[in-house]
Design an enzyme around this catalytic site. Structure first.
Site, PDB file in Angstrom:
ATOM      1  N   ASN A  12     -10.112 -95.900 -20.586  1.00  0.00           N
ATOM      2  CA  ASN A  12     -10.714 -94.894 -21.246  1.00  0.00           C
ATOM      3  C   ASN A  12     -10.580 -95.304 -22.582  1.00  0.00           C
ATOM      4  O   ASN A  12      -9.369 -95.146 -23.305  1.00  0.00           O
ATOM      5  CB  ASN A  12     -10.275 -93.412 -20.954  1.00  0.00           C
ATOM      6  CG  ASN A  12     -10.958 -92.649 -22.266  1.00  0.00           C
ATOM      7  OD1 ASN A  12     -12.017 -92.920 -22.680  1.00  0.00           O
ATOM      8  ND2 ASN A  12     -10.299 -91.226 -22.512  1.00  0.00           N
ATOM      9  N   TRP A  13     -11.554 -96.027 -23.162  1.00  0.00           N
ATOM     10  CA  TRP A  13     -11.403 -96.656 -24.478  1.00  0.00           C
ATOM     11  C   TRP A  13     -11.467 -95.567 -25.662  1.00  0.00           C
ATOM     12  O   TRP A  13     -11.202 -95.947 -26.977  1.00  0.00           O
ATOM     13  CB  TRP A  13     -12.510 -97.742 -25.021  1.00  0.00           C
ATOM     14  CG  TRP A  13     -12.190 -98.840 -23.917  1.00  0.00           C
ATOM     15  CD1 TRP A  13     -11.424 -99.119 -22.998  1.00  0.00           C
ATOM     16  CD2 TRP A  13     -12.921-100.035 -24.059  1.00  0.00           C
ATOM     17  NE1 TRP A  13     -11.715-100.323 -22.363  1.00  0.00           N
ATOM     18  CE2 TRP A  13     -12.635-100.963 -23.174  1.00  0.00           C
ATOM     19  CE3 TRP A  13     -14.113-100.399 -25.004  1.00  0.00           C
ATOM     20  CZ2 TRP A  13     -13.118-102.255 -23.240  1.00  0.00           C
ATOM     21  CZ3 TRP A  13     -14.511-101.733 -25.060  1.00  0.00           C
ATOM     22  CH2 TRP A  13     -14.017-102.596 -23.784  1.00  0.00           C
ATOM     23  N   HIS A  97     -12.866 -84.455 -20.239  1.00  0.00           N
ATOM     24  CA  HIS A  97     -11.651 -84.961 -20.550  1.00  0.00           C
ATOM     25  C   HIS A  97     -10.905 -83.861 -21.628  1.00  0.00           C
ATOM     26  O   HIS A  97     -11.812 -83.134 -22.098  1.00  0.00           O
ATOM     27  CB  HIS A  97     -11.833 -86.359 -21.303  1.00  0.00           C
ATOM     28  CG  HIS A  97     -10.693 -86.991 -21.902  1.00  0.00           C
ATOM     29  ND1 HIS A  97      -9.720 -86.445 -22.903  1.00  0.00           N
ATOM     30  CD2 HIS A  97     -10.040 -87.899 -21.244  1.00  0.00           C
ATOM     31  CE1 HIS A  97      -8.606 -87.195 -22.826  1.00  0.00           C
ATOM     32  NE2 HIS A  97      -8.870 -88.158 -22.138  1.00  0.00           N
ATOM     33  N   GLU A 173      -4.632 -84.862 -15.603  1.00  0.00           N
ATOM     34  CA  GLU A 173      -4.173 -85.453 -16.956  1.00  0.00           C
ATOM     35  C   GLU A 173      -3.436 -84.097 -17.617  1.00  0.00           C
ATOM     36  O   GLU A 173      -4.168 -83.354 -18.310  1.00  0.00           O
ATOM     37  CB  GLU A 173      -5.005 -85.764 -17.644  1.00  0.00           C
ATOM     38  CG  GLU A 173      -5.978 -86.986 -17.059  1.00  0.00           C
ATOM     39  CD  GLU A 173      -6.468 -88.126 -18.416  1.00  0.00           C
ATOM     40  OE1 GLU A 173      -6.146 -89.102 -18.078  1.00  0.00           O
ATOM     41  OE2 GLU A 173      -7.392 -87.550 -18.959  1.00  0.00           O
ATOM     42  N   GLY A 179      -1.529 -89.378 -24.942  1.00  0.00           N
ATOM     43  CA  GLY A 179      -1.597 -90.124 -26.034  1.00  0.00           C
ATOM     44  C   GLY A 179      -0.135 -89.838 -26.687  1.00  0.00           C
ATOM     45  O   GLY A 179       0.056 -90.183 -28.038  1.00  0.00           O
ATOM     46  N   GLY A 241      -5.474 -94.383 -21.155  1.00  0.00           N
ATOM     47  CA  GLY A 241      -6.138 -94.339 -22.506  1.00  0.00           C
ATOM     48  C   GLY A 241      -5.844 -95.798 -23.307  1.00  0.00           C
ATOM     49  O   GLY A 241      -6.121 -96.626 -23.025  1.00  0.00           O
ATOM     50  N   GLY A 242      -4.596 -95.283 -24.030  1.00  0.00           N
ATOM     51  CA  GLY A 242      -4.362 -96.233 -25.063  1.00  0.00           C
ATOM     52  C   GLY A 242      -3.993 -97.542 -24.504  1.00  0.00           C
ATOM     53  O   GLY A 242      -4.275 -98.821 -25.115  1.00  0.00           O
TER      54      GLY A 242
HETATM   55  C1  PEP Z   1      -6.841 -90.697 -21.519  1.00  0.00           C
HETATM   56  O1  PEP Z   1      -7.361 -90.762 -22.585  1.00  0.00           O
HETATM   57  O2  PEP Z   1      -7.296 -90.085 -20.806  1.00  0.00           O
HETATM   58  C2  PEP Z   1      -5.295 -90.769 -21.636  1.00  0.00           C
HETATM   59  C3  PEP Z   1      -4.697 -90.643 -20.482  1.00  0.00           C
HETATM   60  O3  PEP Z   1      -4.846 -91.498 -22.644  1.00  0.00           O
HETATM   61  P1  PEP Z   1      -3.482 -92.045 -22.731  1.00  0.00           P
HETATM   62  O4  PEP Z   1      -3.102 -92.969 -21.708  1.00  0.00           O
HETATM   63  O5  PEP Z   1      -3.427 -92.981 -24.125  1.00  0.00           O
HETATM   64  O6  PEP Z   1      -2.351 -91.111 -22.749  1.00  0.00           O
END
Ligand code: PEP
Length: 260
Positions: A12-13, A97, A173, A179, A241-242
């Site tokens: 997920n950008w 999300h 999540e 994040g 994500g990141g």
């Molecule tokens: C996300 O954006 O779904 C996510 C899990 O972000 P991160 O990996 O940065 O925690």
């Protein structure tokens, strides 16, 4: 324990990468990810980059996903993107999300409309569920994810794909892990999936379907902790994500997801 579900790792950008930046990242992703078999790979760039990224993924084994969409097919909804528009380009769409729930007023009801319209348009939803820190500390994790699953998937009819797979992905999540650099433990995430997520799916769709749906973990996944999640019997990959914004890191994560 043998897993029958094909793992999926999706990046997920978020609101990162211009078209020019995407054009720099994607060739490295294709070179590193395309040869990796035994795991499905997907990237979810911002809307503006979907078309150019689709062209760059042409002929590769990497799927494309969007990060959101409206539920209506078309209409006077300035600034929105419809399921039919997303379906012209994408296989997957992330729905619900926690950033959309927290900052853009998404509710279980709007999530449910989006999931239904994803199916009408031929998209596979990646439905995100997860508790906030406050809910976690109040011991409400189970209650929250059960509600998000049951309301998000209310009146949804699942039709198996030709290969027998179920066109639904759940991403567990925990909001406090997104994040923050503070991931859940693999064991705790696995417990949420086995105790709350699959039983909720079983109530809605029956046991066989519940056992076939892929459930991902998301929240501060990186190469150094990915295998902790992928080794869990109920976790079938990750929503990243990141760490999906760096080719080497994302490729390393995907390699850990390959079934032995
Ligand atoms: C996300 O954006 O779904 C996510 C899990 O972000 P991160 O990996 O940065 O925690």
């Amino acid at each position: 324990m043998e897993k029958k579900r094909i793992p999926l790792v999706a990046g997920n950008w978020k609101m990162y990468k211009t078209i020019a930046e995407a054009r720099q990242l994607v060739p490295d992703l294709v070179a590193g990810l395309d040869p990796i078999a035994g795991v499905e790979k997907a990237i979810c760039p911002p809307f503006t980059a979907l078309l150019p990224v689709k062209a760059l993924l042409e002929g590769s084994s990497i799927h494309l996903g969007a990060q959101n969409m409206h539920w209506e097919d078309s209409g006077a909804y300035t600034g929105e993107i419809s399921p039919r528009m997303v379906a012209e380009l994408c296989t997957y769409v992330i729905i619900g999300h926690s950033e959309r729930r927290a900052y853009f007023g998404e509710t279980d009801e709007t999530v449910n409309k989006k999931v239904k319209s994803a199916y009408t348009a031929g998209l596979i939803p990646i439905l995100c569920v997860g508790e906030t820190l406050q809910e976690n500390e109040a011991g409400k994790t189970g209650e929250v994810v059960e509600r998000q699953i049951k309301k998000g998937l209310l009146d949804v009819r699942l039709t198996p794909e030709k290969d027998g797979s179920i066109p639904l992905v759940i991403a567990y999540e925990p909001v406090w892990a997104i994040g923050t650099g503070r991931a859940a433990s693999g064991e705790d995430a696995n417990t949420v999936v086995s105790k709350y997520i699959r039983p909720s799916l079983a109530q809605l769709f029956g046991l066989a379907v519940a056992q076939s749906v892929r459930v991902l973990y998301g929240g501060s996944v990186k190469a150094s902790n990915a295998s902790e999640f992928f080794n869990q019997p109920e976790i079938d990959g990750a929503l990243v994500g990141g760490a999906s914004l760096k080719a080497d890191e994302f490729i390393a994560i995907v390699k850990y997801a390959v079934l032995p």
